[in-house]
Design an enzyme around this catalytic site. Structure first.
Site, PDB file in Angstrom:
ATOM      1  N   ASP A   1       0.857  -1.177   0.000  1.00 20.15           N
ATOM      2  CA  ASP A   1       0.000   0.000   0.000  1.00 20.15           C
ATOM      3  C   ASP A   1       0.898   1.233   0.000  1.00 20.15           C
ATOM      4  OD1 ASP A   1      -2.488   1.487   0.444  1.00 20.15           O
ATOM      5  OD2 ASP A   1      -3.202  -0.379   1.332  1.00 20.15           O
TER       6      ASP A   1
ATOM      7  N   ASP B   1      -3.080   4.601  -2.304  1.00 26.16           N
ATOM      8  CA  ASP B   1      -4.166   5.145  -1.489  1.00 26.16           C
ATOM      9  C   ASP B   1      -4.594   6.538  -1.989  1.00 26.16           C
ATOM     10  OD1 ASP B   1      -5.620   4.625   1.122  1.00 26.16           O
ATOM     11  OD2 ASP B   1      -4.736   6.563   1.607  1.00 26.16           O
TER      12      ASP B   1
ATOM     13  N   GLU C   1      -6.321   3.906  -5.966  1.00 24.96           N
ATOM     14  CA  GLU C   1      -7.633   4.072  -5.316  1.00 24.96           C
ATOM     15  C   GLU C   1      -8.125   5.486  -5.598  1.00 24.96           C
ATOM     16  OE1 GLU C   1      -9.784   3.860  -0.962  1.00 24.96           O
ATOM     17  OE2 GLU C   1      -7.956   5.004  -1.288  1.00 24.96           O
TER      18      GLU C   1
ATOM     19  N   HIS D   1     -11.325  -3.222   3.292  1.00 17.24           N
ATOM     20  CA  HIS D   1     -11.266  -2.848   4.712  1.00 17.24           C
ATOM     21  C   HIS D   1     -12.041  -1.572   5.031  1.00 17.24           C
ATOM     22  CE1 HIS D   1      -8.390  -0.377   2.658  1.00 17.24           C
ATOM     23  NE2 HIS D   1      -8.266   0.375   3.719  1.00 17.24           N
ATOM     24  N   ASP D   2     -12.558  -0.891   4.027  1.00 15.52           N
ATOM     25  CA  ASP D   2     -13.320   0.351   4.252  1.00 15.52           C
ATOM     26  C   ASP D   2     -14.822   0.162   4.080  1.00 15.52           C
ATOM     27  OD1 ASP D   2     -10.990   1.844   4.568  1.00 15.52           O
ATOM     28  OD2 ASP D   2     -10.880   2.360   2.438  1.00 15.52           O
TER      29      ASP D   2
END
Ligand code: TEU
Length: 567
Positions: A110, A211, A265, A341-342
């Protein structure tokens, strides 16, 4: 034009490993704890590498393991080149890399560079105005009324500016106050980021998940945003004026000539923009995560009490999928995900986490693994893990949930959390962050200690050990689909065609490649549904029922039945 960014098309020279890969996301804090401190760690992942290998996945995307105070579970990084003590050290990371590589599994890190932690040395130097670091972040004096410099709203609710006593100025943070935004206008910042990326590539990482990478360019002067449904200010920080320039520079400085996987993302991106980021004349990214379908059951951005989270319409999902499958068919590349995970757990959100949990978990797996593009499986979805009942706010750790709940309570004069409990249960990011349920021993076999976040009560029934030995195992079903996908290019490179676009409950489509054609039929409801597909002949490839509907062209599908035919 970036040479190796010439991704698209279904022609053979455009084949790449990351298009054909199945990606598995690990959220390290919740995956597996090896040392009993209640927090997942890298050794814990190593101990479970065979689980991943058995599933047949090709890439692990590791959510952040870097040094961090964990205000946002590692998305607030204080040292990009160190592993957080909670997770282990660099030699553990190197062993994990080697264990994965030995099994032909790539590792994607990430990359969180829109912001750092306020405990990063760059921020500490910047707040002291140390030479060369003054402008590493967005520092501003108060507005005339003494308040924040503009009206932008944070992703986590509330304002995006915090006052720094030491520097006597405000700094910008699109997320938590402990996540100050880096000033990408400063060439030195960019150079430091590229150097760090190159350092990791030298260490053998196979790519980056970037991210919120489309937030790094802000409108010069940071003007006020228009107030509307979405967060205030987005037009000044999503897909900002210099975004393509920055990404192209990153490509030239880091990615050019390397055979790596990249996925950006990107909240608030449409197909045309996706092509600019990933297309042949684009910025050199491999693919992006779009958010359109994550907003099917709410408006995105703010938390709105009036929304009914149960209500989403399959026709909207079809419209979204059809548009993106076709939109990036010739240029760019799709990434397919339903959760991470969000987001809440996929089976609770898009399936049925009660009576038809197993069937619907398999149906969602079928959906993910048969669309063109690269599929992303989030940890625990391969056994059908579900959302959680958050009985008190004290059980919640997620900064996003806590901030939004507190804001809602203040705005609507609510003093009892119980009034918001249903809402939190449906929406909280912590739903996806509860420990992976490995077996039915204490704490689901995740830890010998006290887990940092509560374990879902249903762990005695839903866990890896039980699932993998069950006759109707979700895991086995996923594994078979992964195998099938590996065997047949049509699932990766196929051309998508939607059937029955207006049907409220059944999602049906074909994928075609050369003389191969497959038909996927998914009943997204808890009742039997009969459909006429106009295809008279088909050989069954996959089904999530023992006695599947095979009588084409008219199929009567059982609740959450999923079937794949060769036609
Ligand atoms: O998420 C960014 C993002 O836009 C959302 O998914 C966000 O979590 C949500 O809108 C909040 O309501 C990324 C990471 O995936 C997330 O975990 C981090 O918290 C965030 O960036 C900041 O780094």
């Amino acid at each position: 034009m970036n040479e190796s960014a010439q991704t698209p098309d279904r022609t053979s020279e455009d084949r790449t490993w990351w298009k054909e890969a199945v990606v598995y996301q690990i959220y390290p804090k919740s995956f597996n704890d090896s040392d009993g401190d209640g927090v997942g760690d890298i050794q814990g992942i190593i101990d479970r590498v065979d689980h991943l290998d058995d599933l047949g996945i090709d890439v692990v995307w590791l959510s952040p393991v870097y040094a961090s105070p964990h205000a946002d579970n590692g998305y607030d990084i204080s040292d990009y080149r160190a592993i957080d003590d909670r997770f282990g050290d660099m030699s553990d990371w190197e062993r994990l890399r080697d264990e994965l590589h030995a099994r032909d599994i790539k590792v994607v890190m990430d990359l969180v560079v829109n912001h750092t932690s306020d405990e990063h040395e760059w921020f500490e130097k910047s707040r002291r105005r140390e030479d060369g670091y003054e402008d590493y972040y967005y520092w501003r004096d108060p507005a005339e009324d003494g308040g924040p410099p503009n009206n932008w709203e944070s992703f986590f609710g509330g304002q995006t500016w915090s006052w720094d006593e030491e520097r006597q100025q405000y700094y910008l943070h699109l997320f938590d106050e402990k996540q100050p935004d880096l000033n990408w206008e400063n060439p030195q910042v960019r150079e430091d980021v590229y150097e760090m990326m190159n350092w990791w590539l030298e260490k053998g990482v196979d790519g980056f998940r970037m991210d919120v990478i489309n937030l790094i360019s802000k409108t010069r002067g940071l003007p006020d945003g228009e107030e509307g449904d979405w967060q205030t200010g987005v037009e000044h920080f999503m897909n900002g004026p210099r975004i393509h320039e920055f990404l192209q520079e990153m490509y030239d400085e880091v990615l050019a000539g390397r055979d790596v996987m990249t996925v950006g993302e990107m909240p608030g991106v449409d197909i045309e923009e996706a092509k600019q980021y990933t297309g042949a004349d684009g910025d050199g990214l491999g693919m992006i995560f779009t958010f359109e379908h994550m907003n099917l059951d709410h408006d995105g951005g703010r938390w709105d009490l009036h929304e009914d989270y149960e209500a989403w319409d399959l026709r909207d999902l079809k419209e979204f999928v059809g548009r993106w499958q076709r939109g990036l068919a010739e240029e760019g590349w799709n990434s397919n995900y339903l959760g991470n995970h969000d987001q809440p757990r996929i089976v609770s959100r898009f399936g049925d986490d009660g009576q038809y949990r197993v069937e619907s978990a398999k149906l969602l797996g079928t959906f993910l693994l048969t669309l063109s593009g690269t599929p992303y499986v989030y940890q625990g979805d391969e056994i059908g893990m579900t959302n959680v009942d958050w009985q008190h706010l004290g059980e919640v750790v997620d900064v996003d949930t806590i901030n939004h709940v507190e804001l809602l309570m203040a705005e609507h004069d609510i003093d009892d959390y119980q009034e918001l409990r249903g809402f939190v249960n449906a929406r909280s990011r912590d739903n996806a962050r509860t420990p992976v349920q490995w077996d039915d021993s204490d704490s689901a076999g995740f830890t010998d200690g006290k887990p940092w976040l509560k374990v879902n009560d249903n762990y005695t029934e839903i866990n890896v050990a039980a699932d993998r030995t069950a006759d109707d195992s979700v895991f086995e079903y996923y594994r078979d689909l992964v195998d099938l996908r590996n065997e047949r290019d049509v699932f990766v490179y196929g051309e998508f065609e939607m059937f029955l676009p207006d049907h409220e409950h059944v999602f049906a489509f074909t994928q075609s490649l050369d003389d191969e054609r497959v038909l996927v039929v998914l009943n997204f409801s808890d009742e039997p549904r009969t459909v006429d597909l106009g295809e008279s002949d088909g050989r069954l490839l996959v089904s999530n029922y023992d006695d599947p509907a095979t009588d084409l062209p008219t199929l009567t599908l059982a609740p959450f039945e999923a079937t794949v035919f060769e036609v």
